[in-house]
Structure formats: C-alpha cells, structure tokens
Scaffold this active site. Structure first.
Site, PDB file in Angstrom:
ATOM      1  CD  GLU A   1      -0.807  -0.405  -2.256  1.00 30.87           C
ATOM      2  OE1 GLU A   1      -1.677  -0.233  -3.157  1.00 30.87           O
ATOM      3  OE2 GLU A   1       0.381  -0.108  -2.392  1.00 30.87           O
TER       4      GLU A   1
ATOM      5  CB  CYS B   1      -1.227   2.117  -5.713  1.00 37.90           C
ATOM      6  SG  CYS B   1      -0.162   0.751  -6.176  1.00 37.90           S
TER       7      CYS B   1
END
Length: 543
Positions: free
Chosen positions: A293, A327
C-alpha cells in the site's frame, strides 16, 4: 491428539474511549505520558532469542519537542539482517507446525493486553514518538491495532474452514500452508496499527517475519514487540531490526528463501522493490508475494447540491487530522462555484480556530510533522505556492522548527486544476482547492479521474442521488476506498477494508480476508479409497 474444531466468531470493533475532561482514561494516560518522558530508554533489536545492541545508537525525540530525548535505539547493518533471516528460518518449522488455536491465542492475548494493561502505553508511545493527538492515537494504536488482531484471527479461522467437495470413493481436503521461506515486513511511521499489522498478519498464517519499521516509528514499534513477547510469541517468529532501506533490500531480495514482502510506504520505493525482485527471480525457491500500500493524492468532490457545512467539515478533518500524514488524507478538493464562497469562508474560520502544539496538551488539534526532512519538503510546496501566479494561500502557510516541526494547516486555492499541489503527494497539512463551474460536474469527474496517478481514497458530497450514482460509476477506478458524504479517511477494520490500486498499491485490503490469502499457500490432497488396478478404461473394448 487434537480433536475439535475451534470457533472464532466475528468480533465487535474495539470501543473508542473519549478522554473527556477528568475521565479515568485521560488521567491514566497523562500519568503514563509523564512516566514515559521521565526515562531515556535503550532499545535493542530483537533477533531470535537475543536483544541485540550495537555501537551505533540513534536518538529519538518527540517531533513536537525536539529538545527532549525519549531514548536511543541500536541501528544495525547487513550482518543483522542476515542474522534475523537465520533466526526466522530456525523458528519456522516449530511455528508453522503449531496448532492454529495456540497461534490464535497469542494474538488474541496481545489484543487483550493492548485493550487493558498496555492501552495507555501504546497510545502514549504513539503520541510522543509520532506526535499524534490523543484521539488519533486512540483510533490508531489502540483500536485499529486491536481490531486487526481480533478480526484477522476470525478471518483466518473462516479461511481454514474452506474445503473442496469430494466425489464417490474419495476424499478431498485443502491444506492452508504458510509460504516457503520468510516474509519481510516494511512499515511506515504514520500508523502504529500498520506497524503491528504487517508483520502479525503474515505471522498469524504460520509465516516467520523480518520486520523493519521506519526509524521514526521505532519508539512505538518496540513497545508493541514487547507486548507480543509478553503474550507468548516464540523467539524468532518476528524479528525486529533497525536498518536502512537499501541494506534490508540488498540482503532480503537476494536470499533464496525470500517468500514475500508486506509493505506500506512510498510508491517509488515499492516500484524499486518490485523491479529488484523481478530481476532476482532466478534466485528464489518460489514466486514471492508482493503486497504493498503506497501513496495517495486523495480527493473530495462536492456537487452543487452539497451542504457547505458538510463539505467544510469533511475537508478540515480529512485534510488536517494527524497533520495530513495519512495515505488517505484529503489533499485536493473540487468545489462548485455556487457554494465556493461559503465553503472557503468556513474553511478559513476552521483553520484559524485550530490550536497547534504539543500532544500533551489535549486541546491541541494540530501537532508536529514527523521530522525535519518532511518539514522541509512540505514547506517547499507552500513557498512555491506563495510565488505562483496560478495559486494563492487561502489560509495558513506559517512554518517553524524552533521547538518542533510545526506547519500551520494550509489551504491553497488554484486556478489550474493540474497545478503541482493538485497532482503530487505532499504528505502534510496542505489542502489545495479548485473551484469549478457548478454545472460542469460530469466534466469535473473526468478531471478528478485523470489528474493523479494514485487511486487510494476519495469522496463525493452531494444530496442529489443521481449525482452520487454518477460519481460512483465515473470514479470506479479512482479510489479503492470511496466515501459518500464523508471525509476520505478513517477506514475501520471489518467495515471498510483498506487499499487502493493504480500507483497506490496492490489493493490487497488490510483488515480483511483478502490480505490473509496472500500469506497462505494452498495444497489440495486427494485420497482414493478403492484405487484402480488396471490402466484400461471401459471405452477401449470394441466388442
């Protein structure tokens, strides 16, 4: 002899404590923070059954109080990476053969220790080491990490139950093996929960792990490692080491027993990993699992029907909680012209009302960014915007690293939808807004979809259901986690499995069964009860 099938029902999400004034949890946490600050700790690497110390000690400071020393950790080199791999492989046979109920028990006990005895310690370590305010720490290092452990036990128990059908005269069964070799977990600074989940999700499946956290997360990582060991995690199953990225990659990605990498970090680093692994395929016993990720340039698009208060709140929270160092943080917003002035007014008032300072003052909404390198990068974007003819600072923009790495929440307004800060990941408290003609919603959706290489999170805000459906369809590939009438942050384990595609990663959805499948290797076993004794089939007869 083990007889019995053991059930691990779907758990409830860990309740979020409120830390109201004079509450028991607030008093206890403040006491723990004072305790943690009163000592300078000496943090070893954990390799096999050894606590490893070196002659290279690295200092740890709170990002919001850089004159204070929390302690030191012992940095390693390539020799320590090799030792960690050897320790992991030594532990592999016993660990992979341990019964599932005993493996599960270790992680369920870890969750309970986090929820009770060590809740204030894991939260306090995160607040001091990563400069998270109390609510962001509670959501991350307590609740999400507890949820990862409990939900993953449930999901894995459900996977283990999956078995094939059997025809007459035979029995088929499926064996869920760990990968052959070791797994490398590389974890970021911004979430203690990610730091805990990446190594434990692989270990839970019977794998052995070499864990490299970001240097700026070592303070909370070592706390979690100590809790794991208290919960009964055997030596060598997870080996915690502190080395630089090139060193870990050079040793692990050239090792024949490298079986996979579980990564959260930058897109550039992940691309480099993937390239190196591809070039080294001839070295490995099997095809390594590559799970990552990475970055995001997460969007909020408001429709002309949107409520200005809802839009402003989603942006103020989504862009500035934990200083935008998520994020998933909202970093680009598209506001329709009919409500733009209202939204901008509310954004300016909101930013001006936010208090900034130490995490120890619970009234501070904004704290420090993680380190000087990050501070300098974020500041450079703000300074360029101040000089740009296509952008202006709507509010904020002040930066100081006198006492800590403080950057005032900053909103940039641009007339160019492809301006730098609409496209590039900044990873800080900077939001860029673009005002579009209110009747150009569909065209703006195409703009949202094509502006960034990332596809992690995004949100649409609208009271028009046709607009919601249009955005949901047009932005199908623009975000792995998509939100309707909400901010694009705050995914909860078991509710919104997290991950994105495109340049944001492999979308293997941490906090779900999808992620656990990546750390398992299935073996089908067929047993025939009355095997044939002649190769000839009936069709061969011509009479």
């Amino acid at each position: 002899m083990r007889i019995g099938s053991f059930s691990y029902p779907l758990p409830a999400n860990e309740p979020v404590l409120g830390y109201a004034s004079m509450s028991a949890e607030k008093i206890a946490l403040k006491k723990t923070i004072a305790e943690l600050k009163s000592v300078e700790i000496d943090v070893p690497m954990y390799i096999g059954n050894k606590e490893v110390r070196t002659n290279k000690k690295m200092v740890m400071h709170p990002p919001h109080e850089i004159k204070h020393t929390l302690g030191y950790f012992h940095a390693g080199n390539d020799k320590h990476v090799q030792q960690a791999i050897e320790a992991a492989l030594t532990a592999k046979e016993s660990w992979s053969n341990m019964s599932w109920e005993n493996r599960a028990g270790i992680f369920l006990k870890t969750a309970d220790l986090l929820a009770t005895k060590y809740r204030t310690y894991i939260n306090g370590a995160t607040m001091l080491g990563q400069s998270k305010n109390v609510m962001q720490a509670e959501l991350d290092s307590a609740c999400e990490l507890i949820d990862f452990l409990r939900f993953n036990v449930h999901y894995l128990s459900e996977i283990y139950k999956q078995q094939p059908i059997s025809g007459a005269g035979m029995h088929n069964r499926l064996e869920w093996r760990p990968l052959e070799g070791f797994v490398l977990a590389v974890t970021p600074f911004n979430f203690t929960a990610i730091g805990g989940n990446l190594p434990t999700s692989a270990a839970m499946c019977g794998n052995v792990v070499v864990w490299k956290p970001a240097n700026t997360q070592v303070y909370s990582a070592q706390m979690f490692m100590r809790i794991l060991k208290e919960a009964g995690l055997p030596d060598g199953v997870i080996n915690l080491i502190y080395v630089d990225g090139p060193t870990i990659g050079k040793v692990c990605f050239s090792h024949k027993d490298f079986a996979g990498v579980h990564f959260t970090g930058s897109t550039g680093v992940f691309n480099s990993m993937w390239e190196t692994i591809g070039k080294n395929m001839h070295l490995y016993k099997s095809y390594p699992r590559i799970v990552g990720e990475t970055g995001g340039k997460d969007f909020v698009i408001a429709h002309k029907s949107a409520d200005a208060d809802v839009v402003a709140t989603a942006l103020l929270r989504g862009a500035f909680e934990f200083q935008g160092q998520k994020c998933s943080a909202a970093s680009r917003a598209y506001i329709p012209s009919n409500i733009a002035n209202q939204v901008k007014k509310k954004l300016i008032a909101g930013v001006n009302s936010m208090k900034m300072g130490s995490t120890e003052d619970f009234s501070n909404f904004i704290n420090a960014v993680i380190d000087e390198k990050s501070f300098d990068k974020i500041k450079s974007y703000i300074e360029k915007a101040k000089r740009s003819k296509n952008a202006s600072i709507l509010v904020g923009g002040e930066c100081s690293k006198k006492e800590g790495y403080f950057i005032q929440p900053t909103i940039i307004e641009t007339t160019d939808p492809k301006y730098t800060t609409m496209c590039e990941e900044i990873f800080g408290p900077v939001l860029t807004i673009y005002v579009y003609p209110a009747n150009d919603f569909e065209a703006t959706l195409a703009l949202v979809d094509s502006t960034s290489a990332y596809a992690l999170t995004g949100a649409v805000i609208s009271t028009d259901r046709y607009a919601v459906e249009l955005a949901t369809n047009k932005l199908r590939n623009a975000a792995g986690n998509f939100y309707i009438n909400d901010k694009p942050t705050g995914a909860v384990v078991g509710q919104q499995p997290f991950g994105g595609a495109r340049a944001s990663g492999t979308n293997d959805k941490a906090g779900s069964a999808l992620n656990l499948y990546r750390w398992l290797s299935a073996r089908t076993i067929k047993e025939t009860f009355n095997p044939p004794t002649d190769y000839r089939y009936a069709f061969l007869g011509e009479a």
